[in-house]
Scaffold this motif. Structure first.
Motif, mmCIF file in Angstrom:
data_model
loop_
_atom_site.group_PDB
_atom_site.id
_atom_site.type_symbol
_atom_site.label_atom_id
_atom_site.label_comp_id
_atom_site.label_asym_id
_atom_site.label_seq_id
_atom_site.Cartn_x
_atom_site.Cartn_y
_atom_site.Cartn_z
ATOM 1 N N GLY A 188 0.814 -1.209 0.000
ATOM 2 C CA GLY A 188 0.000 0.000 0.000
ATOM 3 C C GLY A 188 0.845 1.255 0.000
ATOM 4 N N TRP A 189 0.306 2.317 0.600
ATOM 5 C CA TRP A 189 0.995 3.607 0.618
ATOM 6 C C TRP A 189 1.065 4.128 2.043
ATOM 7 C CZ3 TRP A 189 4.090 6.793 -1.790
ATOM 8 C CH2 TRP A 189 4.210 8.104 -1.302
ATOM 9 N N SER A 190 2.178 4.746 2.378
ATOM 10 C CA SER A 190 2.366 5.387 3.674
ATOM 11 C C SER A 190 3.351 6.533 3.488
ATOM 12 C CB SER A 190 2.909 4.387 4.702
ATOM 13 O OG SER A 190 3.324 5.057 5.876
ATOM 14 N N GLY A 191 3.157 7.626 4.247
ATOM 15 C CA GLY A 191 4.076 8.755 4.161
ATOM 16 C C GLY A 191 4.938 8.912 5.392
ATOM 17 N N GLU A 192 4.866 7.953 6.326
ATOM 18 C CA GLU A 192 5.597 8.084 7.581
ATOM 19 C C GLU A 192 7.114 8.024 7.399
ATOM 20 O OE1 GLU A 192 4.146 5.010 10.075
ATOM 21 O OE2 GLU A 192 2.121 5.866 10.272
ATOM 22 N N TRP A 193 7.572 7.412 6.333
ATOM 23 C CA TRP A 193 9.003 7.203 6.131
ATOM 24 C C TRP A 193 9.697 8.403 5.499
ATOM 25 C CZ3 TRP A 193 10.298 7.697 0.977
ATOM 26 C CH2 TRP A 193 9.221 7.653 0.077
ATOM 27 N N ILE A 194 8.954 9.361 4.969
ATOM 28 C CA ILE A 194 9.543 10.395 4.110
ATOM 29 C C ILE A 194 10.523 11.288 4.862
ATOM 30 C CG2 ILE A 194 9.016 12.435 2.715
ATOM 31 C CD1 ILE A 194 6.451 11.093 1.848
ATOM 32 N N GLY A 195 10.188 11.710 6.082
ATOM 33 C CA GLY A 195 11.065 12.602 6.833
ATOM 34 C C GLY A 195 12.428 11.998 7.109
ATOM 35 N N ALA A 196 12.447 10.774 7.644
ATOM 36 C CA ALA A 196 13.718 10.110 7.943
ATOM 37 C C ALA A 196 14.496 9.822 6.673
ATOM 38 C CB ALA A 196 13.446 8.812 8.716
ATOM 39 N N TRP A 197 13.777 9.438 5.625
ATOM 40 C CA TRP A 197 14.431 9.173 4.340
ATOM 41 C C TRP A 197 15.094 10.426 3.789
ATOM 42 C CZ3 TRP A 197 12.607 11.517 -0.232
ATOM 43 C CH2 TRP A 197 13.275 11.122 -1.400
ATOM 44 N N ALA A 198 14.396 11.549 3.801
ATOM 45 C CA ALA A 198 14.948 12.794 3.254
ATOM 46 C C ALA A 198 16.184 13.241 4.028
ATOM 47 C CB ALA A 198 13.885 13.894 3.262
ATOM 48 N N ALA A 199 16.125 13.127 5.351
ATOM 49 C CA ALA A 199 17.246 13.587 6.173
ATOM 50 C C ALA A 199 18.485 12.719 5.992
ATOM 51 C CB ALA A 199 16.832 13.608 7.640
ATOM 52 N N LYS A 200 18.273 11.410 5.977
ATOM 53 C CA LYS A 200 19.427 10.503 5.934
ATOM 54 C C LYS A 200 19.854 10.166 4.513
ATOM 55 C CE LYS A 200 21.032 5.931 7.438
ATOM 56 N NZ LYS A 200 20.664 4.666 8.126
ATOM 57 N N GLU A 201 18.913 9.661 3.718
ATOM 58 C CA GLU A 201 19.279 9.129 2.400
ATOM 59 C C GLU A 201 19.510 10.224 1.362
ATOM 60 O OE1 GLU A 201 19.914 6.159 2.632
ATOM 61 O OE2 GLU A 201 18.697 5.453 4.307
ATOM 62 N N VAL A 202 18.823 11.347 1.494
ATOM 63 C CA VAL A 202 18.984 12.416 0.510
ATOM 64 C C VAL A 202 20.071 13.398 0.933
ATOM 65 C CG1 VAL A 202 17.843 14.305 -0.712
ATOM 66 C CG2 VAL A 202 16.583 12.204 -0.225
ATOM 67 N N VAL A 203 19.941 13.947 2.143
ATOM 68 C CA VAL A 203 20.859 15.015 2.550
ATOM 69 C C VAL A 203 22.180 14.462 3.071
ATOM 70 C CG1 VAL A 203 21.184 16.990 4.076
ATOM 71 C CG2 VAL A 203 18.934 16.553 3.064
ATOM 72 N N LEU A 204 22.118 13.681 4.147
ATOM 73 C CA LEU A 204 23.342 13.250 4.829
ATOM 74 C C LEU A 204 24.251 12.438 3.919
ATOM 75 C CD1 LEU A 204 25.044 13.004 7.377
ATOM 76 C CD2 LEU A 204 23.685 10.993 8.015
ATOM 77 N N LYS A 205 23.722 11.416 3.272
ATOM 78 C CA LYS A 205 24.573 10.530 2.478
ATOM 79 C C LYS A 205 25.107 11.219 1.218
ATOM 80 C CE LYS A 205 22.988 5.979 3.985
ATOM 81 N NZ LYS A 205 22.527 4.644 3.535
ATOM 82 N N CYS A 206 24.314 12.100 0.625
ATOM 83 C CA CYS A 206 24.810 12.826 -0.552
ATOM 84 C C CYS A 206 25.928 13.785 -0.170
ATOM 85 C CB CYS A 206 23.667 13.589 -1.221
ATOM 86 S SG CYS A 206 22.525 12.552 -2.168
#
Length: 438
Positions: A188-206
């Motif tokens: 299904g769909w959920s938006g609960e993961w987006i905040g942690a994903w953006a902080a770690k996978e998008v910003v920090l790791k890049c």
């Protein structure tokens, strides 16, 4: 005769062909990747005692072999680029990454969700793994050997090569988004993961990937060209395998630090290139990397052909095939054209860059990696079939057409008169021109 004897014989023949075929197919509507892909299909259709090739069962091996091939290709791409990194000089690249890549991923995910009726996580995964481009599979659309002239690159080849160098790393956050969505919502769909994903996978790791790449690249550049010790100044000894040391060092250290190693490898190559642009050691490093990359790519495409011959496309439906064709023939060209609006590329050149977003080894790596991290609500073999079909069509279509298309583009450039007060291949104020050839 044992199985190992057969494998050694084929490896030897493949290495020899990898050295000979580029000269044989030069100037023809054919490419080395096409030859090896078709060879893999042909050989595995013969009644020979060959080992089975199955990336689903051999997922870990597939992941690591494709991983090595991708990072070596990234080092080669970075070493080949002559232009210093900058907002204006790399304007086409930023457009392809910021607009074209994101639009392509969104459109592909929507098509997979609608046409294939896949759950959101699986649809996003397919779009993410098909995001990286790979001009290695059509050498006519990538830049040539490094030179000391930062204007010695035409805009088409530069845009496609630099795009591929960066989108291989930027596909990681998108793949992690699919993994996070599958973990949070299953089918299904959920938006609960987006905040942690953006902080770690998008910003920090890049940020870590780029920072580690810059640091390692600057240190290696100093070691290669500027250290006072003649023993440590490796540029004086012209050892090509040092490129592999730089590749694995940048990748390994960055991954240990928690960043994206793919971004770090490309950034390291660009930083080493910037350390001393006029030194012939860059050609030594580039030539060595290119030879290793060619051998690995030929081997992997042969094995991909073997997988196809052994039934890898059996789970493919017409909807899956249509999704791949829509990406290659509609989504990428239109997204590329839209992303390049307002840039320096015009007319035919814009369409060539938009149309030649070649899918290749990076897609195979990301799929193998993602399936090892999370279970997705779609059969693995169906995912592999759609991705394999897309890569197959891209390698054949783009590999066969790239030579004639780019040759025609080059002829038209050479026939165009230079603007008053300009030399051919140079724009006013020293900006690189889309008419310069490598």
């Amino acid at each position: 005769m044992t199985l190992s004897d057969v494998v050694f014989a084929w490896l030897g023949l493949g290495a020899l062909l990898a050295a000979v075929l580029p000269r044989v197919v030069a100037g023809r509507p054919l490419s080395l990747p096409v030859v090896f892909l078709v060879s893999g299909i042909t050989v595995y259709l013969l009644p020979l005692p060959l080992p089975a090739v199955d990336p689903v069962e051999q997922r870990v091996l597939t992941e690591h072999v494709t991983e090595i091939c991708v990072i070596i290709a990234l080092m080669g791409a970075g070493l080949a680029l002559n232009r210093p990194v900058g907002r204006r000089l790399w304007a086409s690249t930023w457009r392809l990454l910021g607009v074209t890549m994101l639009v392509s991923v969104l459109a592909t995910a929507l098509v997979a969700w609608w046409l294939l009726d896949w759950p959101p996580a699986a649809a996003l995964l397919l779009a993410a793994v098909l995001a990286p481009t790979d001009p290695v599979l059509a050498s006519e659309v990538r830049v040539g050997e490094p030179t000391e002239d930062k204007h010695d690159e035409d805009e088409v080849r530069f845009a496609l090569t630099s795009e591929a160098g960066l989108n291989d790393g930027l596909a990681f956050p998108l793949t992690y988004a699919a993994i996070a969505l599958a973990a949070a919502a299953g089918g299904g769909w959920s938006g609960e993961w987006i905040g942690a994903w953006a902080a770690k996978e998008v910003v920090l790791k890049c940020v870590l990937g780029v920072a580690c790449g810059l640091l390692i690249g600057k240190l290696l550049g100093w070691l290669f060209f500027r250290t006072r010790s003649s023993v440590l100044r490796l540029a004086e000894y012209r050892e090509g395998f040092v490129a592999l040391a730089a590749t694995f060092l940048a990748y390994g250290v960055t991954e240990l630090a928690g960043g994206y190693g793919f971004l770090a490898v490309f950034t390291t190559a660009c930083a080493v290139r910037a350390a001393e642009r006029a030194h012939g050691f860059h050609n030594v490093l580039h030539d060595f990397v290119e030879q290793v990359e060619r051998l690995l790519t030929a081997t992997l495409l042969f094995l991909l052909g073997a997988f196809i011959a052994l039934g890898g496309l059996a789970p493919l439906t017409w909807r899956g095939a249509a999704t791949g064709l829509l990406l290659l023939l509609v989504i990428r060209p239109l997204a590329g054209w839209a992303g390049l609006l307002g840039g320096r590329l015009r007319g035919r050149e814009r369409w060539v860059v938009a149309g030649y977003g070649i899918r290749g080894i990076g897609s195979l790596y990301y799929l193998a990696y993602a399936l090892g991290q999370q279970d997705f609500p779609v059969p693995e073999r169906e995912l592999w079939a759609v991705v394999t079909f897309t890569v197959l069509v891209s390698v054949v279509l783009h590999g066969v057409t790239a030579g004639p298309v780019v040759a025609r583009l080059d002829r038209r450039r050479s026939e165009e008169p230079a603007a008053p007060g300009e030399r051919r291949g140079e724009e006013p104020h020293g900006s690189p021109s889309p008419h310069a050839r490598p």
